[in-house]
Design a protein around this motif. Sequence first.
Motif, PDB file in Angstrom:
ATOM      1  N   HIS A  70      41.982  23.744  47.374  1.00  0.00           N
ATOM      2  CA  HIS A  70      41.603  24.449  46.136  1.00  0.00           C
ATOM      3  C   HIS A  70      42.791  24.478  45.165  1.00  0.00           C
ATOM      4  O   HIS A  70      42.629  24.242  43.965  1.00  0.00           O
ATOM      5  N   PHE A 128      41.772  36.935  40.002  1.00  0.00           N
ATOM      6  CA  PHE A 128      41.497  35.533  40.306  1.00  0.00           C
ATOM      7  C   PHE A 128      39.991  35.304  40.283  1.00  0.00           C
ATOM      8  O   PHE A 128      39.258  35.918  41.057  1.00  0.00           O
ATOM      9  N   PRO A 129      39.511  34.439  39.396  1.00  0.00           N
ATOM     10  CA  PRO A 129      38.063  34.326  39.187  1.00  0.00           C
ATOM     11  C   PRO A 129      37.323  33.466  40.220  1.00  0.00           C
ATOM     12  O   PRO A 129      36.117  33.595  40.360  1.00  0.00           O
ATOM     13  N   ASP A 130      38.016  32.596  40.901  1.00  0.00           N
ATOM     14  CA  ASP A 130      37.357  31.668  41.812  1.00  0.00           C
ATOM     15  C   ASP A 130      37.068  32.319  43.159  1.00  0.00           C
ATOM     16  O   ASP A 130      37.849  33.134  43.650  1.00  0.00           O
ATOM     17  N   ALA A 131      35.958  31.922  43.740  1.00  0.00           N
ATOM     18  CA  ALA A 131      35.618  32.399  45.080  1.00  0.00           C
ATOM     19  C   ALA A 131      36.486  31.660  46.092  1.00  0.00           C
ATOM     20  O   ALA A 131      36.645  30.441  46.032  1.00  0.00           O
ATOM     21  N   LEU A 132      37.071  32.414  46.974  1.00  0.00           N
ATOM     22  CA  LEU A 132      37.883  31.854  48.039  1.00  0.00           C
ATOM     23  C   LEU A 132      37.285  32.323  49.364  1.00  0.00           C
ATOM     24  O   LEU A 132      36.458  33.237  49.372  1.00  0.00           O
ATOM     25  N   GLU A 192      44.500  23.709  35.459  1.00  0.00           N
ATOM     26  CA  GLU A 192      44.282  25.173  35.410  1.00  0.00           C
ATOM     27  C   GLU A 192      45.600  25.891  35.699  1.00  0.00           C
ATOM     28  O   GLU A 192      45.767  26.532  36.737  1.00  0.00           O
ATOM     29  N   LEU A 250      45.735  29.784  36.489  1.00  0.00           N
ATOM     30  CA  LEU A 250      45.301  30.091  37.857  1.00  0.00           C
ATOM     31  C   LEU A 250      46.320  29.609  38.883  1.00  0.00           C
ATOM     32  O   LEU A 250      46.570  30.279  39.888  1.00  0.00           O
ATOM     33  N   GLU A 260      40.244  36.595  51.338  1.00  0.00           N
ATOM     34  CA  GLU A 260      40.127  37.761  50.465  1.00  0.00           C
ATOM     35  C   GLU A 260      40.260  39.057  51.260  1.00  0.00           C
ATOM     36  O   GLU A 260      40.922  39.996  50.816  1.00  0.00           O
ATOM     37  N   GLU A 306      34.220  25.354  55.064  1.00  0.00           N
ATOM     38  CA  GLU A 306      35.128  25.736  53.985  1.00  0.00           C
ATOM     39  C   GLU A 306      36.308  24.774  53.918  1.00  0.00           C
ATOM     40  O   GLU A 306      36.839  24.362  54.942  1.00  0.00           O
ATOM     41  N   ILE A 356      42.479  26.303  51.652  1.00  0.00           N
ATOM     42  CA  ILE A 356      42.852  26.887  50.364  1.00  0.00           C
ATOM     43  C   ILE A 356      43.825  25.983  49.618  1.00  0.00           C
ATOM     44  O   ILE A 356      43.800  25.910  48.395  1.00  0.00           O
ATOM     45  N   LEU A 374      42.926  22.836  41.402  1.00  0.00           N
ATOM     46  CA  LEU A 374      43.316  23.525  40.171  1.00  0.00           C
ATOM     47  C   LEU A 374      44.396  22.741  39.431  1.00  0.00           C
ATOM     48  O   LEU A 374      44.380  22.644  38.200  1.00  0.00           O
TER      49      LEU A 374
END
Length: 142
Positions: free
Chosen positions: A8, A68-72, A17, A20, A77, A2, A5, A12
């Motif tokens: 990520h 929040f639409p993105d997978a983290l 974005e 977001l 989470e 991974e 964050i 964005l």
Amino acid sequence: MEHPISTHFWGLYAAGEFRLLQQFCELGNAVELLAFSATEQESRIPDCAACEVRSLAFSPILQFIENFPDALPSSFETGLQRIAELGYGLSDSALRCGDRQIFCNPEWEPVRHEAKQILAMLDWESLKPHIDDVLYECRRVN
């Protein structure tokens, strides 16, 4: 493996974005507020501490979780869910309206612990110096 964050977050930013990004910034500020010591929380939260912490911290966290639409990373989470559960599970004495001392209640310690874990996952120390500028840009564009 991974990605952090914060990677990520900057992805964005590069993609423009801003809606977001604004959610990310507001989340970080909310979690940071929950991670502060009781004394710091009391000094930073104006008016009714119980009402303000709901709107300044718990509400943005819940909105992030729900919208929040993105997978983290799942650990991130899960940590956010724990903070929300702890926050919305605080007793009446830990969230007494008009009481400036609520943050001294021991029920706040698990919230602080989880918030510190989330800040570490966010790599908040590297993001924090940029948050105000990014938020300004997000609000200007949105």
